[in-house]
Design a protein around this motif. Sequence first.
Motif, short mmCIF file in Angstrom:
data_model
loop_
_atom_site.label_atom_id
_atom_site.label_comp_id
_atom_site.label_asym_id
_atom_site.label_seq_id
_atom_site.Cartn_x
_atom_site.Cartn_y
_atom_site.Cartn_z
N ALA A 64 0.84 -1.20 0.00
CA ALA A 64 0.00 0.00 0.00
C ALA A 64 0.87 1.25 0.00
CB ALA A 64 -0.91 0.00 1.22
N THR A 65 0.44 2.25 -0.77
CA THR A 65 1.10 3.54 -0.70
C THR A 65 0.89 4.12 0.71
OG1 THR A 65 -0.89 4.62 -1.59
CG2 THR A 65 0.81 4.02 -3.17
N LEU A 148 9.70 -10.78 -3.04
CA LEU A 148 9.14 -11.38 -4.25
C LEU A 148 10.13 -12.32 -4.92
CD1 LEU A 148 7.37 -8.18 -5.61
CD2 LEU A 148 6.25 -10.24 -4.74
N GLN A 149 11.40 -11.99 -4.81
CA GLN A 149 12.43 -12.88 -5.34
C GLN A 149 12.44 -14.21 -4.59
OE1 GLN A 149 16.80 -12.22 -4.68
NE2 GLN A 149 16.82 -11.82 -6.88
N ASN A 150 12.24 -14.16 -3.28
CA ASN A 150 12.22 -15.37 -2.46
C ASN A 150 10.98 -16.22 -2.69
OD1 ASN A 150 14.60 -14.57 -1.26
ND2 ASN A 150 13.65 -13.80 0.60
N THR A 151 9.85 -15.56 -2.98
CA THR A 151 8.56 -16.27 -2.98
C THR A 151 7.91 -16.43 -4.35
OG1 THR A 151 7.31 -14.23 -2.61
CG2 THR A 151 8.10 -15.41 -0.65
N LYS A 152 8.19 -15.48 -5.27
CA LYS A 152 7.51 -15.45 -6.58
C LYS A 152 5.99 -15.43 -6.41
CE LYS A 152 11.52 -16.09 -8.70
NZ LYS A 152 12.39 -16.35 -7.56
N CYS A 153 5.53 -14.78 -5.33
CA CYS A 153 4.10 -14.77 -5.02
C CYS A 153 3.38 -13.67 -5.81
CB CYS A 153 3.89 -14.55 -3.52
SG CYS A 153 4.32 -12.89 -2.97
N PRO A 154 2.05 -13.71 -5.88
CA PRO A 154 1.29 -12.63 -6.53
C PRO A 154 1.48 -11.31 -5.80
CG PRO A 154 -0.08 -14.59 -6.25
CD PRO A 154 1.17 -14.82 -5.45
N LEU A 155 1.42 -10.21 -6.56
CA LEU A 155 1.61 -8.87 -6.00
C LEU A 155 0.42 -7.99 -6.35
CD1 LEU A 155 3.35 -6.57 -4.74
CD2 LEU A 155 4.36 -6.26 -7.01
N VAL A 156 -0.10 -7.30 -5.33
CA VAL A 156 -1.21 -6.35 -5.54
C VAL A 156 -0.80 -4.99 -4.96
CG1 VAL A 156 -3.59 -5.75 -4.95
CG2 VAL A 156 -3.01 -8.11 -5.54
N LEU A 157 -0.97 -3.95 -5.77
CA LEU A 157 -0.68 -2.59 -5.31
C LEU A 157 -1.97 -1.97 -4.79
CD1 LEU A 157 1.19 -0.09 -5.08
CD2 LEU A 157 0.46 0.52 -7.40
N ILE A 158 -1.90 -1.40 -3.58
CA ILE A 158 -3.02 -0.66 -3.00
C ILE A 158 -2.66 0.82 -3.10
CG2 ILE A 158 -4.44 -0.29 -0.94
CD1 ILE A 158 -3.37 -3.00 0.10
N LYS A 159 -3.37 1.52 -3.96
CA LYS A 159 -3.07 2.93 -4.18
C LYS A 159 -4.12 3.80 -3.50
CE LYS A 159 -1.68 6.12 -7.85
NZ LYS A 159 -1.52 6.29 -9.31
N ILE A 160 -3.66 4.64 -2.57
CA ILE A 160 -4.56 5.54 -1.83
C ILE A 160 -4.22 6.98 -2.20
CG2 ILE A 160 -5.30 6.30 0.46
CD1 ILE A 160 -4.45 3.50 1.46
N ASN A 161 -5.25 7.72 -2.60
CA ASN A 161 -5.07 9.12 -2.98
C ASN A 161 -6.08 10.00 -2.27
OD1 ASN A 161 -2.89 9.21 -4.86
ND2 ASN A 161 -4.21 8.26 -6.40
N LYS A 162 -5.67 11.23 -2.01
CA LYS A 162 -6.62 12.22 -1.51
C LYS A 162 -7.28 12.87 -2.71
CE LYS A 162 -5.06 15.77 0.90
NZ LYS A 162 -4.58 16.56 2.04
N ASN A 163 -8.60 13.05 -2.66
CA ASN A 163 -9.36 13.46 -3.84
C ASN A 163 -8.85 14.73 -4.51
OD1 ASN A 163 -11.00 11.26 -3.75
ND2 ASN A 163 -12.84 12.35 -3.12
N ILE A 199 -9.36 4.53 -2.83
CA ILE A 199 -8.47 3.38 -2.70
C ILE A 199 -8.68 2.50 -3.93
CG2 ILE A 199 -10.17 2.12 -1.31
CD1 ILE A 199 -7.81 0.72 0.08
N GLU A 200 -7.58 2.04 -4.50
CA GLU A 200 -7.65 1.21 -5.70
C GLU A 200 -6.69 0.02 -5.55
OE1 GLU A 200 -7.16 1.58 -10.57
OE2 GLU A 200 -6.49 3.21 -9.26
N LEU A 201 -7.18 -1.17 -5.85
CA LEU A 201 -6.36 -2.38 -5.79
C LEU A 201 -6.07 -2.84 -7.21
CD1 LEU A 201 -7.76 -2.26 -2.94
CD2 LEU A 201 -7.56 -4.73 -2.90
N LYS A 202 -4.82 -3.10 -7.48
CA LYS A 202 -4.44 -3.48 -8.84
C LYS A 202 -3.40 -4.59 -8.81
CE LYS A 202 -2.75 -1.53 -13.20
NZ LYS A 202 -2.24 -0.30 -13.88
N HIS A 203 -3.68 -5.68 -9.53
CA HIS A 203 -2.72 -6.78 -9.64
C HIS A 203 -1.55 -6.34 -10.52
CE1 HIS A 203 -1.51 -10.74 -11.69
NE2 HIS A 203 -0.91 -10.68 -10.51
N ILE A 204 -0.33 -6.60 -10.06
CA ILE A 204 0.88 -6.18 -10.77
C ILE A 204 1.62 -7.41 -11.31
CG2 ILE A 204 3.08 -4.96 -10.62
CD1 ILE A 204 0.66 -3.13 -10.25
N ASN A 205 1.88 -7.40 -12.61
CA ASN A 205 2.76 -8.42 -13.20
C ASN A 205 4.19 -7.87 -13.15
OD1 ASN A 205 0.77 -10.38 -14.04
ND2 ASN A 205 0.11 -8.88 -15.57
#
Length: 216
Positions: A64-65, A148-163, A199-205
């Motif tokens: 999360a940001t 991520l190098q250790n796990t190679k797991c999925p990554l999701v970015l949580i982006k929080i912004n003030k309007n 708040i926005e959740l986005k899967h990251i490749n």
Amino acid sequence: MISIKKKSTINNKLKMFKNILLVFYILIITILILLHFEFNTDYFAINGNVPMLTQKGKGTLYIATHNYEHKDILITMKQFSKYNQHFYMLFADKSWNHWLEPFRPNNIEFMYVKENTVSKISSKLLLGNNVIMFLYQESESTGPYYILQNTKCPLVLIKINKNNENNENKNKNDTLIKNHYNSSFQEIYWNNFLAKFTIELKHINYDLSINSKIFI
């Protein structure tokens, strides 16, 4: 019999005590109102669905940001309390982070670390646990890269912004991100008081061939 002078002194003391008590009550009520607004921060979920990601029994790393200090934590906890999953939320082992314990949702467990952070988070993820961590914009941490190098797991970015930060007509001083890197607690609090967020959740490749220092 009580003399007039002594009686007057007693009355003055009672009056002073009542005034002190009134000020105390007003102070408590003000604090409770401020806390109510803080823990009920208004936000809108651009993408309210948590990505359902699995990869050979591994958990998902959520980054999360962290531009708005405690606001980011409160918004993330509120949003993730809606999901029927269990999450670990990473914190530095500081007293002020422990103060949030009574307010955490049942499906979020706090994880406090002092050292070996990468190893501890990697272990959680490899065991199938979901982990949420916060990352300051100013941070040069390479931790997420090595996790991520250790796990190679999925990554999701949580982006929080003030309007208002998406409004080009706003004064630059109004849109300046204030956190502990550049501002006091009072400035941070009042800068974000009654503000509305998204708040926005986005899967990251992700690509681990990128230099670890500029990965996130």
